[in-house]
Scaffold this active site. Structure first.
Site, PDB file in Angstrom:
ATOM      1  N   ASN A   1      33.173  35.272  51.067  1.00  0.00           N
ATOM      2  CA  ASN A   1      34.198  35.095  50.034  1.00  0.00           C
ATOM      3  C   ASN A   1      35.604  34.946  50.593  1.00  0.00           C
ATOM      4  OD1 ASN A   1      32.587  35.012  47.788  1.00  0.00           O
ATOM      5  ND2 ASN A   1      32.998  37.114  47.123  1.00  0.00           N
ATOM      6  N   GLU A   2      36.073  35.995  51.288  1.00  0.00           N
ATOM      7  CA  GLU A   2      37.465  35.979  51.714  1.00  0.00           C
ATOM      8  C   GLU A   2      37.753  36.973  52.814  1.00  0.00           C
ATOM      9  OE1 GLU A   2      36.730  39.205  49.388  1.00  0.00           O
ATOM     10  OE2 GLU A   2      37.107  37.439  48.157  1.00  0.00           O
TER      11      GLU A   2
ATOM     12  N   LEU B   1      40.964  34.593  42.780  1.00  0.00           N
ATOM     13  CA  LEU B   1      41.220  34.230  41.386  1.00  0.00           C
ATOM     14  C   LEU B   1      42.101  35.268  40.705  1.00  0.00           C
ATOM     15  CD1 LEU B   1      40.601  32.318  39.000  1.00  0.00           C
ATOM     16  CD2 LEU B   1      38.580  33.709  38.532  1.00  0.00           C
ATOM     17  N   SER B   2      41.841  36.548  40.964  1.00  0.00           N
ATOM     18  CA  SER B   2      42.641  37.607  40.348  1.00  0.00           C
ATOM     19  C   SER B   2      44.065  37.625  40.877  1.00  0.00           C
ATOM     20  CB  SER B   2      41.979  38.975  40.578  1.00  0.00           C
ATOM     21  OG  SER B   2      42.027  39.340  41.946  1.00  0.00           O
TER      22      SER B   2
ATOM     23  N   THR C   1      36.448  32.273  43.122  1.00  0.00           N
ATOM     24  CA  THR C   1      36.223  32.936  41.831  1.00  0.00           C
ATOM     25  C   THR C   1      36.180  34.453  41.972  1.00  0.00           C
ATOM     26  OG1 THR C   1      33.847  32.568  42.138  1.00  0.00           O
ATOM     27  CG2 THR C   1      35.026  30.987  40.762  1.00  0.00           C
ATOM     28  N   ALA C   2      36.546  34.967  43.150  1.00  0.00           N
ATOM     29  CA  ALA C   2      36.517  36.416  43.392  1.00  0.00           C
ATOM     30  C   ALA C   2      37.953  36.954  43.454  1.00  0.00           C
ATOM     31  CB  ALA C   2      35.741  36.701  44.671  1.00  0.00           C
ATOM     32  N   TYR C   3      38.313  37.627  44.524  1.00  0.00           N
ATOM     33  CA  TYR C   3      39.622  38.270  44.653  1.00  0.00           C
ATOM     34  C   TYR C   3      40.757  37.249  44.536  1.00  0.00           C
ATOM     35  CZ  TYR C   3      42.841  41.855  46.539  1.00  0.00           C
ATOM     36  OH  TYR C   3      43.851  42.764  46.720  1.00  0.00           O
TER      37      TYR C   3
ATOM     38  N   ASP D   1      27.137  40.426  42.448  1.00  0.00           N
ATOM     39  CA  ASP D   1      27.657  39.654  43.572  1.00  0.00           C
ATOM     40  C   ASP D   1      27.887  40.525  44.810  1.00  0.00           C
ATOM     41  OD1 ASP D   1      27.576  37.411  42.032  1.00  0.00           O
ATOM     42  OD2 ASP D   1      29.737  37.187  41.795  1.00  0.00           O
ATOM     43  N   GLY D   2      28.315  41.769  44.603  1.00  0.00           N
ATOM     44  CA  GLY D   2      28.518  42.671  45.729  1.00  0.00           C
ATOM     45  C   GLY D   2      27.222  42.960  46.468  1.00  0.00           C
TER      46      GLY D   2
END
Length: 289
Positions: A146-147, A190-191, A186-188, A75-76
């Site tokens: 993403n963010e 989510l964690s 679903t990336a940062y 993904d990165g």
């Protein structure tokens, strides 16, 4: 049709792996261009010469109307490839040679099938929202798929006041805050305890990072909202991350984030849905008892 191939050079690739990738491109008769760093890897490992006119740098430049970007990695890698498009309306396919792969959904074991789908027009195109951030010291607008994450740089807690459409919403005391798109849920996010959001939802998610106030919870807002962040770090620097790119900001900075006018066209195999990916990657179909 032309293939814009992108991959990161720091990941070790075998000759067999690269030959399978380049061989599939050539088998279907695609013209192609490769980012400079990966072209050097191909030349070193395969001994195959990539001419200068078939390479590109930090930006892909003008391309033919019919082209597809293929990102080979995780993904990165796909996020970095998207930034090199610089807003160009080019479909992006991710072949997953990494680990989790919520964005790079095509398995590397099916490279030939992926290029066959590209050739026959069998890819499903999904339009994904991006974020636009203003307020950095260089005056440039920056973009994220993403963010946008605002975070402390040292052990001192920071204070971030969030205003949504001009209304004071919350003061986040802690490590920082994340504003994510549905794609980034679903990336940062989510964690950090944020919800999983399907990509078709027209919303954004505001998630605190280890807040000092335990009543703080993620907040889902319309993606038509403009969010203003007033960052107070007691005169210490902080950082702003947009996907995989990080910028340092001064101790007292105001940042504005909104839905960007540019979008990403994510191309996925026609037989793989978001729910398939979610179920497989999160192992929701596995009995772990």
């Amino acid at each position: 049709m032309k293939i814009i191939l992108f991959s990161r050079p720091q990941i070790q690739r075998t000759a067999e792996e690269l030959q399978k990738l380049i061989g599939a491109i050539e088998h279907y008769g695609f013209d192609y261009t490769v980012n400079e760093e990966f072209a050097e890897v191909i030349e070193r490992v395969l001994g195959k010469s990539i001419p200068a006119e078939s390479r590109y740098g930090e930006s892909i430049g003008k391309q033919p109307a019919e082209c597809v970007m293929v990102c080979y990695g995780g993904d990165g890698t796909l996020l970095e490839g998207i930034h090199r498009l610089d807003g160009a309306a080019v479909p992006v396919v991710g072949i997953n040679s990494g680990h989790l792969g919520f964005l790079a959904t095509a398995p590397k074991e099916s490279i030939d099938l992926t290029f066959k789908d590209i050739c026959e027009g069998n890819l499903k195109i999904e339009q994904r929202t991006m974020l636009a951030l203003d307020g950095l010291s260089d005056g440039k607008t920056r973009y994220a798929l993403n963010e946008v994450a605002i975070q402390r740089l040292d052990a001192t807690m920071i204070n971030i006041k969030a205003h949504i459409d001009g209304q004071m919403t919350a003061a986040y005391f802690g490590n920082g805050v994340i504003l994510s798109t549905p794609t980034g849920s679903t990336a940062y996010s989510l964690s950090a305890g944020g919800p999983i959001v399907t990509p078709a939802c027209n919303c954004l998610v505001l998630s605190p990072l280890t807040p000092h106030n335990l009543t703080m919870r993620p907040l889902v807002i319309p993606d038509s909202s403009t969010v203003r962040f007033e960052v107070d770090t007691r005169k210490r620097p902080a950082s702003v991350s947009l996907d995989n790119r990080t910028y340092e900001i001064e101790g007292n900075t105001t940042l504005t984030v909104r839905r960007a006018e540019r979008v990403v066209f994510l191309a996925v195999p026609h037989n793989i849905s978001f729910y398939d990916t979610l179920r497989n990657k999160m192992m929701w179909g596995v009995d772990v008892r």
